[in-house]
Design an enzyme around this catalytic site. Structure first.
Site, PDB file in Angstrom:
ATOM      1  N   GLU A 135     -54.900  20.950  -7.025  1.00 40.04           N
ATOM      2  CA  GLU A 135     -55.052  20.714  -5.599  1.00 40.04           C
ATOM      3  C   GLU A 135     -56.266  19.852  -5.262  1.00 40.04           C
ATOM      4  OE1 GLU A 135     -56.769  24.931  -6.271  1.00 40.04           O
ATOM      5  OE2 GLU A 135     -55.228  23.607  -7.125  1.00 40.04           O
ATOM      6  N   GLY A 166     -63.711  23.395 -16.753  1.00 45.22           N
ATOM      7  CA  GLY A 166     -63.153  24.741 -16.637  1.00 45.22           C
ATOM      8  C   GLY A 166     -62.467  25.146 -17.921  1.00 45.22           C
ATOM      9  N   HIS A 202     -51.505  17.933 -17.051  1.00 41.13           N
ATOM     10  CA  HIS A 202     -50.346  18.430 -16.314  1.00 41.13           C
ATOM     11  C   HIS A 202     -49.905  17.303 -15.391  1.00 41.13           C
ATOM     12  CE1 HIS A 202     -47.527  20.972 -14.314  1.00 41.13           C
ATOM     13  NE2 HIS A 202     -48.262  21.264 -13.269  1.00 41.13           N
TER      14      HIS A 202
END
Length: 330
Positions: free
Chosen positions: A85, A27, A109
């Site tokens: 998620e 992405g 992250h």
């Protein structure tokens, strides 16, 4: 507390060039990391789920693509760049079975590691390289010969050289060109979430909407309200980004600067600061993480409702029409 900023001269590129790297996901960040590392001379493969729409784009860019399982089996450094998620399920089912002692598990992250949704084995390195910018900027600045600053973190140093690996990885994506700062997973996670919620996304969006609504409700044309409260935001932020608040104040009129000192504290006041402290506390104690993951499990119901509400807001309709007139955005 002073921080040390590390640059290209501090990194050992041979460390990352000697590793087989798997980028999991293609992405915004995934494509930037994969392409920058490839162009830095690293051995990169992209791991994608079956039927991924990103496979064609990655292959067209000349990258080696394969299943997530095969990529992890080949690699000794695995960078996890699928959405927060999705990471726990992908990790448990497709990454963890292929981890070997001495491997390096990397993130951009710290959300899942910090809040315990992913618990890696003790015999692997757990590091982070977090570029402080969206993926398309990370890629663009690398191609232009510069780079986006990075944070590097080490949660677990199984091999004794995890910090060197993290810094070498930052070199590979271009971060050492502009500067790399050491941090912890806790610091990166909590500060990043707070910045997004209270200032960069939540705070700015609500401030812009409130200003727009105040002018429109008072009878001013929506188009003028858009220009004043939305369009000019970028210009002001660009001045601050370039040389600081003092430079922005130097560049605007005395009238605007006087109004800044008078009106700013009325908008961002003690009530606002109290709300910011409450936001930070929810991040620190895990309340936000729990609520976010619960909403993900519920099909993103709350998120999608609010996404639709902002998409339907008058400011977005007005802005879309105005931007059609901007020839430079073609």
């Amino acid at each position: 507390m002073a921080v040390t900023i590390l640059y290209e001269r501090d990194a050992d590129p041979s460390i990352i060039k000697d590793k087989k790297i798997a980028i999991i996901g293609y992405g915004s960040q995934g494509h930037a990391h994969a392409l920058n590392l490839r162009d830095s001379g690293c051995d990169v493969r992209v791991g994608l789920r079956e039927g991924s729409k990103s496979r064609a784009a990655a292959e067209e860019a000349g990258l080696k693509t394969m299943s997530i399982e095969d990529a992890c089996e080949e690699a000794d450094l695995i960078m996890v760049l699928v959405p927060d998620e999705l990471q726990p399920k992908v990790y448990e089912e497709q990454i963890a079975p292929h981890l070997r002692a001495g491997d390096t598990l990397a993130f951009a992250h710290g959300f899942n590691v910090h809040y315990g949704y992913i618990v890696p084995p003790e015999d692997v390195n757990v590091i982070m390289c977090a570029p402080k910018g969206p993926g398309h900027i990370v890629r663009r600045q690398y191609q232009e010969g510069s780079g986006v600053p990075d944070l590097i973190c080490v949660q677990q140093d199984a091999t004794g050289d995890a910090w060197d690996v993290a810094l070498a990885y930052a070199w590979g994506v271009g971060g050492t060109r502009s500067g790399v700062i050491k941090a912890t997973f806790k610091e990166e996670t909590e500060e990043d979430l707070f910045g997004e919620q209270a200032v960069l996304c939540g705070g700015v969006v609500e401030l812009v909407k409130a200003g727009f609504e105040t002018l429109v409700d008072a009878g001013y044309p929506p188009e003028l309200a858009y220009f004043e409260c939305y369009h000019e935001m970028k210009m002001i932020v660009d001045l601050m980004y370039e040389s600081g608040i003092h430079f922005m104040n130097h560049s605007i009129s005395n009238t605007a600067e006087y109004g800044e000192y008078y009106a700013g504290p009325k908008v961002i006041n003690e009530q606002s600061r109290k709300a910011m402290k409450e936001i930070l506390a929810r991040i620190q104690d895990g309340t936000f993480a729990t609520e976010f993951m619960d909403d993900c499990a519920n099909g993103h119901k709350w998120l999608l409702e609010h996404r639709q509400a902002i998409n339907d807001h008058e400011i977005e309709q007005v802005g879309a029409n105005i931007r059609k007139m901007f020839t430079w955005l073609g």
